[in-house]
Design a protein around this motif. Structure first.
Motif, PDB file in Angstrom:
ATOM      1  N   ILE A  76       0.872  -5.484  21.191  1.00 21.45           N
ATOM      2  CA  ILE A  76       0.647  -6.872  21.610  1.00 21.45           C
ATOM      3  C   ILE A  76       1.789  -7.304  22.521  1.00 21.45           C
ATOM      4  CG2 ILE A  76       0.286  -9.249  20.859  1.00 21.45           C
ATOM      5  CD1 ILE A  76      -0.072  -6.650  18.242  1.00 21.45           C
ATOM      6  N   VAL A  77       1.456  -7.804  23.673  1.00 18.69           N
ATOM      7  CA  VAL A  77       2.450  -8.254  24.644  1.00 18.69           C
ATOM      8  C   VAL A  77       2.548  -9.774  24.587  1.00 18.69           C
ATOM      9  CG1 VAL A  77       3.117  -8.296  27.071  1.00 18.69           C
ATOM     10  CG2 VAL A  77       1.950  -6.289  26.132  1.00 18.69           C
ATOM     11  N   PHE A  78       3.777 -10.297  24.595  1.00 18.20           N
ATOM     12  CA  PHE A  78       4.028 -11.741  24.499  1.00 18.20           C
ATOM     13  C   PHE A  78       4.689 -12.240  25.785  1.00 18.20           C
ATOM     14  CE2 PHE A  78       3.765 -10.146  20.228  1.00 18.20           C
ATOM     15  CZ  PHE A  78       3.097 -11.137  19.526  1.00 18.20           C
ATOM     16  N   PRO A  79       4.619 -13.533  26.012  1.00 16.08           N
ATOM     17  CA  PRO A  79       5.265 -14.089  27.215  1.00 16.08           C
ATOM     18  C   PRO A  79       6.778 -14.170  27.113  1.00 16.08           C
ATOM     19  CG  PRO A  79       4.220 -15.826  25.938  1.00 16.08           C
ATOM     20  CD  PRO A  79       3.809 -14.536  25.310  1.00 16.08           C
ATOM     21  N   SER A  80       7.327 -13.977  25.900  1.00 12.58           N
ATOM     22  CA  SER A  80       8.769 -14.053  25.692  1.00 12.58           C
ATOM     23  C   SER A  80       9.188 -13.017  24.655  1.00 12.58           C
ATOM     24  CB  SER A  80       9.162 -15.465  25.229  1.00 12.58           C
ATOM     25  OG  SER A  80      10.559 -15.555  25.015  1.00 12.58           O
ATOM     26  N   VAL A  81      10.477 -12.748  24.583  1.00 11.00           N
ATOM     27  CA  VAL A  81      10.997 -11.782  23.615  1.00 11.00           C
ATOM     28  C   VAL A  81      10.788 -12.301  22.191  1.00 11.00           C
ATOM     29  CG1 VAL A  81      13.081 -10.616  22.779  1.00 11.00           C
ATOM     30  CG2 VAL A  81      12.708 -10.894  25.233  1.00 11.00           C
ATOM     31  N   ILE A  82      10.346 -11.427  21.309  1.00 12.62           N
ATOM     32  CA  ILE A  82      10.134 -11.749  19.900  1.00 12.62           C
ATOM     33  C   ILE A  82      11.335 -11.240  19.106  1.00 12.62           C
ATOM     34  CG2 ILE A  82       8.660 -11.424  17.887  1.00 12.62           C
ATOM     35  CD1 ILE A  82       7.393 -13.066  20.126  1.00 12.62           C
ATOM     36  N   ASP A  83      12.027 -12.163  18.409  1.00 12.98           N
ATOM     37  CA  ASP A  83      13.190 -11.793  17.605  1.00 12.98           C
ATOM     38  C   ASP A  83      12.892 -11.737  16.114  1.00 12.98           C
ATOM     39  OD1 ASP A  83      15.262 -11.383  19.499  1.00 12.98           O
ATOM     40  OD2 ASP A  83      15.383 -13.537  19.841  1.00 12.98           O
ATOM     41  N   ALA A  84      11.761 -12.311  15.668  1.00  6.99           N
ATOM     42  CA  ALA A  84      11.481 -12.381  14.237  1.00  6.99           C
ATOM     43  C   ALA A  84       9.981 -12.302  13.996  1.00  6.99           C
ATOM     44  CB  ALA A  84      12.029 -13.683  13.651  1.00  6.99           C
ATOM     45  N   ILE A  85       9.606 -11.598  12.922  1.00  9.22           N
ATOM     46  CA  ILE A  85       8.204 -11.506  12.525  1.00  9.22           C
ATOM     47  C   ILE A  85       8.097 -11.679  11.010  1.00  9.22           C
ATOM     48  CG2 ILE A  85       7.223 -10.152  14.409  1.00  9.22           C
ATOM     49  CD1 ILE A  85       7.897  -7.643  12.979  1.00  9.22           C
ATOM     50  N   ALA A  86       6.959 -12.216  10.584  1.00  6.66           N
ATOM     51  CA  ALA A  86       6.665 -12.389   9.159  1.00  6.66           C
ATOM     52  C   ALA A  86       5.197 -12.065   8.952  1.00  6.66           C
ATOM     53  CB  ALA A  86       6.974 -13.810   8.694  1.00  6.66           C
ATOM     54  N   LEU A  87       4.901 -11.384   7.857  1.00  5.62           N
ATOM     55  CA  LEU A  87       3.548 -10.916   7.580  1.00  5.62           C
ATOM     56  C   LEU A  87       2.880 -11.809   6.546  1.00  5.62           C
ATOM     57  CD1 LEU A  87       1.401  -8.694   8.018  1.00  5.62           C
ATOM     58  CD2 LEU A  87       2.546  -7.380   6.207  1.00  5.62           C
ATOM     59  N   ASP A  88       1.662 -12.239   6.841  1.00  4.58           N
ATOM     60  CA  ASP A  88       0.862 -12.980   5.881  1.00  4.58           C
ATOM     61  C   ASP A  88       0.574 -12.068   4.683  1.00  4.58           C
ATOM     62  OD1 ASP A  88      -1.128 -15.273   5.219  1.00  4.58           O
ATOM     63  OD2 ASP A  88      -2.343 -13.441   5.120  1.00  4.58           O
ATOM     64  N   GLY A 109       0.786  -1.233   0.000  1.00  6.03           N
ATOM     65  CA  GLY A 109       0.000   0.000   0.000  1.00  6.03           C
ATOM     66  C   GLY A 109       0.809   1.268   0.000  1.00  6.03           C
ATOM     67  N   GLY A 110       2.127   1.171  -0.182  1.00  4.99           N
ATOM     68  CA  GLY A 110       2.944   2.390  -0.255  1.00  4.99           C
ATOM     69  C   GLY A 110       2.854   3.201   1.019  1.00  4.99           C
ATOM     70  N   CYS A 111       2.469   4.486   0.874  1.00  5.00           N
ATOM     71  CA  CYS A 111       2.399   5.379   2.041  1.00  5.00           C
ATOM     72  C   CYS A 111       1.234   5.039   2.957  1.00  5.00           C
ATOM     73  CB  CYS A 111       2.325   6.831   1.595  1.00  5.00           C
ATOM     74  SG  CYS A 111       0.853   7.222   0.629  1.00  5.00           S
ATOM     75  N   ASN A 112       0.323   4.164   2.511  1.00  5.12           N
ATOM     76  CA  ASN A 112      -0.806   3.748   3.347  1.00  5.12           C
ATOM     77  C   ASN A 112      -0.571   2.397   4.015  1.00  5.12           C
ATOM     78  OD1 ASN A 112      -2.540   6.000   2.738  1.00  5.12           O
ATOM     79  ND2 ASN A 112      -2.812   5.112   0.702  1.00  5.12           N
ATOM     80  N   ALA A 113       0.637   1.892   3.939  1.00  5.96           N
ATOM     81  CA  ALA A 113       0.940   0.570   4.485  1.00  5.96           C
ATOM     82  C   ALA A 113       1.006   0.611   6.008  1.00  5.96           C
ATOM     83  CB  ALA A 113       2.267   0.077   3.919  1.00  5.96           C
ATOM     84  N   ILE A 114       1.015  -0.580   6.599  1.00  7.11           N
ATOM     85  CA  ILE A 114       1.243  -0.707   8.034  1.00  7.11           C
ATOM     86  C   ILE A 114       2.669  -1.200   8.268  1.00  7.11           C
ATOM     87  CG2 ILE A 114      -1.165  -1.138   8.629  1.00  7.11           C
ATOM     88  CD1 ILE A 114      -0.417  -4.146   8.795  1.00  7.11           C
ATOM     89  N   ILE A 115       3.215  -0.852   9.412  1.00  2.17           N
ATOM     90  CA  ILE A 115       4.535  -1.313   9.837  1.00  2.17           C
ATOM     91  C   ILE A 115       4.351  -2.119  11.114  1.00  2.17           C
ATOM     92  CG2 ILE A 115       6.816  -0.618  10.647  1.00  2.17           C
ATOM     93  CD1 ILE A 115       6.503   1.947   9.012  1.00  2.17           C
ATOM     94  N   ILE A 116       5.011  -3.267  11.181  1.00  3.40           N
ATOM     95  CA  ILE A 116       4.995  -4.079  12.402  1.00  3.40           C
ATOM     96  C   ILE A 116       6.423  -4.175  12.920  1.00  3.40           C
ATOM     97  CG2 ILE A 116       4.330  -6.268  13.448  1.00  3.40           C
ATOM     98  CD1 ILE A 116       2.516  -6.735  11.050  1.00  3.40           C
ATOM     99  N   SER A 117       6.592  -3.912  14.199  1.00  3.67           N
ATOM    100  CA  SER A 117       7.921  -3.951  14.803  1.00  3.67           C
ATOM    101  C   SER A 117       7.914  -4.877  16.005  1.00  3.67           C
ATOM    102  CB  SER A 117       8.366  -2.547  15.227  1.00  3.67           C
ATOM    103  OG  SER A 117       7.460  -2.011  16.184  1.00  3.67           O
ATOM    104  N   ALA A 118       9.071  -5.490  16.254  1.00  2.90           N
ATOM    105  CA  ALA A 118       9.272  -6.316  17.443  1.00  2.90           C
ATOM    106  C   ALA A 118      10.483  -5.786  18.192  1.00  2.90           C
ATOM    107  CB  ALA A 118       9.481  -7.779  17.053  1.00  2.90           C
ATOM    108  N   ALA A 119      10.481  -5.979  19.499  1.00  2.19           N
ATOM    109  CA  ALA A 119      11.587  -5.467  20.305  1.00  2.19           C
ATOM    110  C   ALA A 119      11.818  -6.374  21.502  1.00  2.19           C
ATOM    111  CB  ALA A 119      11.306  -4.038  20.767  1.00  2.19           C
ATOM    112  N   GLU A 120      12.904  -6.105  22.216  1.00  3.57           N
ATOM    113  CA  GLU A 120      13.251  -6.911  23.381  1.00  3.57           C
ATOM    114  C   GLU A 120      12.368  -6.621  24.591  1.00  3.57           C
ATOM    115  OE1 GLU A 120      17.401  -6.640  24.181  1.00  3.57           O
ATOM    116  OE2 GLU A 120      17.933  -8.017  22.541  1.00  3.57           O
ATOM    117  N   ASP A 121      11.409  -5.728  24.447  1.00  5.03           N
ATOM    118  CA  ASP A 121      10.479  -5.453  25.544  1.00  5.03           C
ATOM    119  C   ASP A 121       9.296  -6.418  25.553  1.00  5.03           C
ATOM    120  OD1 ASP A 121       9.134  -4.642  23.302  1.00  5.03           O
ATOM    121  OD2 ASP A 121       8.947  -2.544  23.884  1.00  5.03           O
TER     122      ASP A 121
END
Length: 445
Positions: free
Chosen positions: A213-225, A184-196
């Protein structure tokens, strides 16, 4: 042919497998890539940053030709580079330094086009947008910034603006581990993961946080459907979470409601994820040195396991290889006289920008920001070639201007001569009428 590539942070080969059959292909020696440090440059060749010595002051970037296992070219940037990113057509490479600087190179010439200070701490992630007009960076300081390349290369706008970035998201208090961007170019979404232990969904058009979204463990990798209905989050406890995704602004104390389900038979942390849209396959790499392919249609069943190495896997790529890559490369690159004998790869990346050339010319670098994923072979045109063409046109224009100036000067002289003649005729006529008037007056008297 679509292949899966895997690399490690320890000295090991780059593994390569046929995505459909799982048959192992040629292995590329030898690589110690940091996370997000392995890229395919326009599906033409492989490139990887290297951090072999934590005390090193200079960087190292390696090139591999598809048909040869050995390293074909070495570059030595001014500082160690962690993440690398290439635009879709493979004409530009961006690199993030440990100092927080971002480097932007032209692939064809190796020229360092731009360098700017992006973050207070080291850059950990770099991603190009779908149309290659934006570059998104993440940092050890938890900050995510969106950079418009039009702004970066527009000197006038850059001077007028208070800052270079389009958006700066600082809601992550700890290091950013991964970033993906949708369509979607400038209308796209961004997903980020961090050590928090969180993943955050951002709206690019509105510059705001949509979901946390809060997880029970640190997320190091993400992939978008590809349909952007869900995204996958690989955690350090060995699980891969499936998270519901939409663009509604939604905050709730019940964070688990966003996590649909999870799957795992992994013994160690999930370190990297990617998605193959052609086969609807999710591919994961983990610390146990295994690459796993998951069938997303059949309740995420484990479809195949590829044994990589004893060391951890920290980079996974899916690339559609060109079978005649060497021919297409040779047809697009300039004369190989400046390259290593027998190599069809571009020259090494410059360590410093060529400031002399920039100062001596009024012509700025032309950056072609377009979607290069149509499968059509892209003909490289370096900034130096464009600069030479512009100079030629300027010289032609100068010659034409000189001829036009001479013609105007000649016309001016002719006009001056005509004015002098008319002035003389006027004076003669005036003298004649004055004499005639005086004579007529004397006769009447």
């Amino acid at each position: 042919m679509e292949v899966v590539l895997a690399a490690s942070s320890v000295d090991a080969d780059i593994g390569c497998w046929d995505l459909q059959s799982g048959a192992e292909q040629l292995r590329y020696k030898t690589c110690a890539a940091p996370s997000h440090g392995l890229i395919s440059v326009g599906s033409r060749f492989l490139a990887s940053s290297q951090i072999r010595d934590s005390s090193a002051t200079a960087g190292l970037v390696l090139y591999w030709d598809w048909s040869k296992p050995q390293v074909e070219a070495k570059s030595f940037p001014a500082e160690p580079i962690r993440p690398l990113a290439a635009n879709h057509s493979g004409t530009y490479i961006a690199g993030g330094g440990l100092s927080g600087d971002i480097y932007f190179w032209e692939v064809e010439t190796g020229r360092l086009l731009k360098k700017w200070h992006a973050h207070y701490m080291g850059v950990t992630c770099l991603v190009f947008s779908e149309d290659d007009s934006l570059l998104i960076s993440g940092s050890e300081d938890g900050c995510i910034r969106v950079w418009s390349l039009f702004m970066i290369f527009d000197d006038l706008k850059r001077k007028e603006a208070g800052h270079l970035y389009e958006h700066s998201f600082s809601e992550h208090p700890l290091e950013v581990t991964d970033i993906v961007i949708g369509y979607g170019g400038c209308n796209a979404i961004i997903i980020s993961a961090a050590e928090d232990k969180t993943c955050k969904v951002w709206s690019l058009s509105r510059g705001m946080l949509l979901r946390n979204i809060v997880f029970p463990s640190v997320i190091d990798a993400i992939a978008l459907d590809p349909a952007e209905r869900v995204f996958y989050a690989g955690s350090r406890d060995g699980k891969i979470f499936i998270v519901a995704l939409n663009t509604e602004r939604m905050f709730s104390h019940n964070h688990d409601m966003h996590i649909i389900s999870s799957f795992s038979n992994l013994s160690k942390a999930v370190t990297c994820l990617t998605y193959s849209a052609s086969g609807n396959v999710l591919i994961s790499g983990s610390e146990d040195g295994m690459v796993r392919l998951w069938n997303t249609k059949e309740k995420h069943a484990l479809e195949r396991t590829l044994k990589y190495a004893k060391g951890p896997v920290n980079n996974i790529l899916v690339v559609r290889r060109q079978l005649d890559s060497s021919k297409s490369m040779s047809s697009t690159l300039q004369s190989p006289s400046s390259r290593r004998q027998g190599s069809l790869l571009p020259p090494p990346l410059e360590k410093y920008s060529n400031s002399t050339t920039d100062e001596d010319s009024d012509v700025k670098t032309i950056v072609n920001l377009h979607d290069g994923r149509s499968g059509v072979d892209v003909s490289y045109m370096s900034s130096q070639v464009i600069f030479n063409q512009i100079k030629e046109f300027q010289n032609r224009g100068s010659s034409a201007s000189e001829m036009e100036m001479e013609r105007l000067k000649m016309d001016c002289r002719r006009s001056g001569q005509m004015v002098d003649r008319f002035k003389k005729m006027y004076e003669d006529m005036l003298e004649f009428y004055e004499d005639d008037f005086l004579k007529e007056g004397q006769t009447k008297t």
